[in-house]
Design a protein around this motif. Sequence first.
Motif, PDB file in Angstrom:
ATOM      1  N   GLY A  94       0.801  -1.215   0.000  1.00 41.25           N
ATOM      2  CA  GLY A  94       0.000   0.000   0.000  1.00 41.25           C
ATOM      3  C   GLY A  94       0.831   1.260   0.000  1.00 41.25           C
ATOM      4  N   VAL A  95       2.041   1.196  -0.562  1.00 46.71           N
ATOM      5  CA  VAL A  95       2.917   2.370  -0.631  1.00 46.71           C
ATOM      6  C   VAL A  95       3.391   2.544  -2.066  1.00 46.71           C
ATOM      7  N   PRO A  96       3.825   3.747  -2.431  1.00 43.50           N
ATOM      8  CA  PRO A  96       4.347   3.947  -3.791  1.00 43.50           C
ATOM      9  C   PRO A  96       5.642   3.163  -3.989  1.00 43.50           C
ATOM     10  N   PRO A  97       5.930   2.731  -5.202  1.00 43.66           N
ATOM     11  CA  PRO A  97       7.185   2.009  -5.458  1.00 43.66           C
ATOM     12  C   PRO A  97       8.383   2.932  -5.288  1.00 43.66           C
ATOM     13  N   PRO A  98       9.521   2.410  -4.832  1.00 49.59           N
ATOM     14  CA  PRO A  98      10.712   3.237  -4.609  1.00 49.59           C
ATOM     15  C   PRO A  98      11.478   3.544  -5.894  1.00 49.59           C
ATOM     16  N   PHE A  99      11.064   2.971  -7.007  1.00 45.22           N
ATOM     17  CA  PHE A  99      11.751   3.189  -8.275  1.00 45.22           C
ATOM     18  C   PHE A  99      10.808   3.909  -9.236  1.00 45.22           C
ATOM     19  N   PRO A 100      11.337   4.768 -10.081  1.00 41.99           N
ATOM     20  CA  PRO A 100      10.467   5.458 -11.042  1.00 41.99           C
ATOM     21  C   PRO A 100      10.021   4.497 -12.145  1.00 41.99           C
ATOM     22  N   PRO A 101       8.800   4.638 -12.620  1.00 37.78           N
ATOM     23  CA  PRO A 101       8.350   3.782 -13.728  1.00 37.78           C
ATOM     24  C   PRO A 101       9.005   4.190 -15.044  1.00 37.78           C
ATOM     25  N   ILE A 102       9.292   3.208 -15.866  1.00 34.77           N
ATOM     26  CA  ILE A 102       9.778   3.476 -17.222  1.00 34.77           C
ATOM     27  C   ILE A 102       8.569   3.621 -18.128  1.00 34.77           C
ATOM     28  N   GLN A 103       8.496   4.724 -18.812  1.00 33.83           N
ATOM     29  CA  GLN A 103       7.362   4.951 -19.690  1.00 33.83           C
ATOM     30  C   GLN A 103       7.481   4.071 -20.935  1.00 33.83           C
ATOM     31  N   GLY A 104       6.367   3.576 -21.382  1.00 29.66           N
ATOM     32  CA  GLY A 104       6.357   2.745 -22.577  1.00 29.66           C
ATOM     33  C   GLY A 104       5.135   3.035 -23.418  1.00 29.66           C
TER      34      GLY A 104
END
Length: 410
Positions: A94-104
Amino acid sequence: MWRCPLGLLLLLLLTGHVALGAQKGRGRRELAPGLHLRGIRDAGGRYCQEQDLCCRGRADDCALPYLGTICYCDLFCNRTVSDCCPDFWDFCLGVPPPFPPIQGCMHGGRIYPVLGTYWDNCNRCTCQENRQWQCDQEPCLVDPDMINAINQGNYGWQAGNHSAFWGMTLDEGIRYRLGTIRPSSSVLNMHEIYTVLNPGEVLPKAFEASEKWPNLIHEPLDQGNCAGSWAFSTAAVASDRVSIHSLGHMTPVLSPQNLLSCNTHHQQGCRGGRLDGAWWFLRRRGVVSDHCYPFSGRERDKGGPAPPCMMHSRATGRGKRQATARCPNGHVNNNNIYQVTPAYRLGSNDTEIMKELMENGPVQALMEVHEDFFLYKGGIYSHTPVNLGRPERYRRHGTHSVKITGWGEE
C-alpha cells in the motif's frame, strides 16, 4: 492481500537479515542483479494483484514470470537490490514504489517497455522511445477489410477468417500454400483428348464421384505450409483412378511425400513442382502408399529442400518396378509400388470435362489463385475487384493444382 505497517516491515526485514547472516553462503536471489535499477518496466502490469499473491518473509516460490525472467511478491524482495514484481509495493504494502516507472506504450490495457513488441495479425508492432507504436505494413493473408468488402458486395460468395491463415502475410500464403509451376509451352501444346456426348445425351445438373464410386474416392490430404500442390493433387487423382479402374481391388492413398522427396528432376519439393514431371514419375518409377511413406510436414519457417528420398525401386521387366527399401513408416510392411498409365490432357470445354469425370473418375485442374481466394467460405467463387484501389502488393496471385470430384448448381 494484506497491509503491513512500516515498523513491522522493518522488523521482518531485520529478522530476515539475521537469518541470512547465519547462512554459510548466499543463494541465487542474493546474487542476482536488481530488476529495476533503471526504473520499473511494465509499471502498469498487474502481477501480484492478478494472482492475489503476497507472501511473508522469504518465499522463493512466491514468484511470477516477468519480461523474460521472474519477479517476486514476498517481503524478501523489498531489499536494497529489488526483485519485486512491479505492483508489489502498491498491492502488497500500500505504498508507492521506490523506483520510477519506465514509460512505454499502451496496448490492450498494458504498458509495454520501449522495444517491447506484440503481433497484430501478420505485422509486428514495436514500442518506440517516443511512446508510439511502429508496426510493419505487410498485407496479411486474412484481411478483415477485404472480408467486409466482399460480404457487402454482390459477388455470389461469402468470405471469412480461416484461423490457419491468421498471422501469415499474403506473400507467405502465395509462397507456401500453393506450389504448382505453370506448365511449359510444350505441355500446353499437348494434343487434347476430346470426349463427345452421344446423341440425346444430357449430363446431370449435379454429380459427385463419391456417390457413383462409394469407398473408392479418397479424402484430400492436408499439404499444410508445403508448397507441394503439384504432388498432392497428382497423388490424389491417381489414388482415385487406381481404385476405380481396379474395381476396388486396389484402394491405396498414394504418397505425396514419395513424389516430394524422390521426384527431384526439375522439381523443387515443397517449393513447387510441375505436373507433367509428377505424372512421368508415377508412370516410370511409381510410388508407395501414404501409409507406407507418410507426409513429413513442413513449416513455412523451415526452408530448404524436401527430406532425402527414402523409397527406391528397381525394374522387374515389362515396365514394372519393385521396392528395394522398407517403408519409412516402420509399422507398415506393405511397400507395393503403384504405377499409372500415361497422363492425357483434356480440352477446356466444361461439358467434355464433366463427361470425362463422370465416366473415368476425378480429374486434375490448374487454377490461378488470387488474394481473395484465401478468404472463401461458401458460394460460387469468382475473383473480385475489391483490392483494385489498393497498392499492387495487396494484389497477388499464384498457380495451384486441385482434384475435381464433381459439379453442381447453387
